[in-house]
Design a protein around this motif. Structure first.
Motif, PDB file in Angstrom:
ATOM      1  N   HIS A 128       0.832  -1.211   0.000  1.00 28.04           N
ATOM      2  CA  HIS A 128       0.000   0.000   0.000  1.00 28.04           C
ATOM      3  C   HIS A 128       0.864   1.258   0.000  1.00 28.04           C
ATOM      4  CE1 HIS A 128      -3.681  -2.265   1.890  1.00 28.04           C
ATOM      5  NE2 HIS A 128      -3.275  -2.786   0.740  1.00 28.04           N
ATOM      6  N   ASP A 132       1.031   4.081  -2.958  1.00 29.92           N
ATOM      7  CA  ASP A 132       0.786   5.472  -2.594  1.00 29.92           C
ATOM      8  C   ASP A 132       1.943   6.364  -3.027  1.00 29.92           C
ATOM      9  OD1 ASP A 132      -1.315   6.953  -1.480  1.00 29.92           O
ATOM     10  OD2 ASP A 132      -0.277   7.190   0.429  1.00 29.92           O
ATOM     11  N   ILE A 143      -3.893   6.257  -2.697  1.00 29.48           N
ATOM     12  CA  ILE A 143      -4.436   4.912  -2.900  1.00 29.48           C
ATOM     13  C   ILE A 143      -5.840   4.773  -2.343  1.00 29.48           C
ATOM     14  CG2 ILE A 143      -3.322   4.068  -0.787  1.00 29.48           C
ATOM     15  CD1 ILE A 143      -3.043   1.338  -2.108  1.00 29.48           C
ATOM     16  N   PHE A 162      -3.017  -4.238  -6.639  1.00 29.08           N
ATOM     17  CA  PHE A 162      -2.822  -2.794  -6.595  1.00 29.08           C
ATOM     18  C   PHE A 162      -1.425  -2.436  -7.123  1.00 29.08           C
ATOM     19  CE2 PHE A 162      -5.623  -2.959  -2.531  1.00 29.08           C
ATOM     20  CZ  PHE A 162      -6.752  -3.162  -3.303  1.00 29.08           C
TER      21      PHE A 162
END
Length: 252
Positions: A128, A132, A143, A162
């Protein structure tokens, strides 16, 4: 059946061709096809805007991004999913978790338990933070706006999806990873033995080489929720380099 539908929708979104962002924009019809399961028309429109800012993303030779993420840790029976960091499940012996609210033992007492992550997706703080940082380097939204935690499509999602999407965005904007420096902050479980596998995953997902990726881990000196094993966090700083052939692609 619902899980199959979610998986199909996720595959459709991530398979969307991300046309050259500087020279070519994603059309509303293309985006709408990938996001046909959005609950409202506003959701589709907003995502379209996020991927196609009204300004030109200047073709700088180097861009710098910073990413941060934090997630709660809790007993595995409460979290419902294991601790996954950098795409690696962190197996561990029972840990001394501080039960602040007295759910399992007296409030403030120690409860020895297997730990899990409380998150909408799999709660992978390294992935994550990297996503980001990539979005930030490109002056795109964070994100949380792109993959909203209220969207059922991302419930329990493997965060490598992602990462794959962020790589496509970076690549189509004409950039490649310069270097990536990860600082993982958690008291327990210990992760030193897992770092090589984490690094290998990052290198693979960002189509780069080991000499461009670094992972550091440190404790929080038993301070705050991280020190009490009730959370873990991560900072990432990375650079993006303009690809040598990016200018030629745009001229074509």
């Amino acid at each position: 059946m619902l899980q199959i539908l979610r998986t199909s929708l996720l595959t459709a979104l991530l398979a969307l061709p991300i046309q050259g962002f500087v020279a070519t924009s994603i059309t509303s019809s293309q985006l709408s096809t990938g996001l046909q399961a959005s609950t409202t028309d506003d959701a589709t429109s907003t995502t379209d805007d996020l991927l196609n800012p009204s300004y030109e993303i200047a073709p700088l030779s180097i861009r710098i991004g910073h990413g941060f993420d934090i997630h709660r840790m809790a007993p595995l029976e409460e979290a419902g999913q294991p601790v996954v960091i950098g795409g690696v499940e962190i197996t561990h012996k029972d840990q001394k978790w501080t039960d602040k609210d007295g759910q399992y033992v007296q409030a403030g007492g120690i409860y020895e338990t297997q730990l899990g992550l409380i998150a909408h997706s799999d709660g992978d703080v390294i992935y994550h933070s990297i996503v980001d940082a990539i979005f930030g380097a490109l002056t795109l939204p964070d994100i949380g706006q792109v993959f909203q935690d209220t969207d059922p499509r991302w419930k329990g999602c493997d965060s490598s999806k992602f990462m794959e999407h962020a790589y496509k965005v970076m690549d189509q904007y004409g950039y490649q990873l310069g270097n990536c420096d990860v600082t993982l902050i958690l008291e327990r479980p210990k992760v030193a033995g897992f770092k090589p596998a984490m690094k290998e995953n990052i290198v693979r997902l960002l189509h780069t080489e080991p000499g461009r990726v670094n992972i550091k881990a440190r404790t929080h000196e038993k301070v705050d929720s991280v020190g009490e094993l009730r959370s873990l966090s991560c900072h990432v700083v990375l650079t993006l380099e303009r690809k040598p052939d990016a200018g030629a692609d745009e001229e074509d």
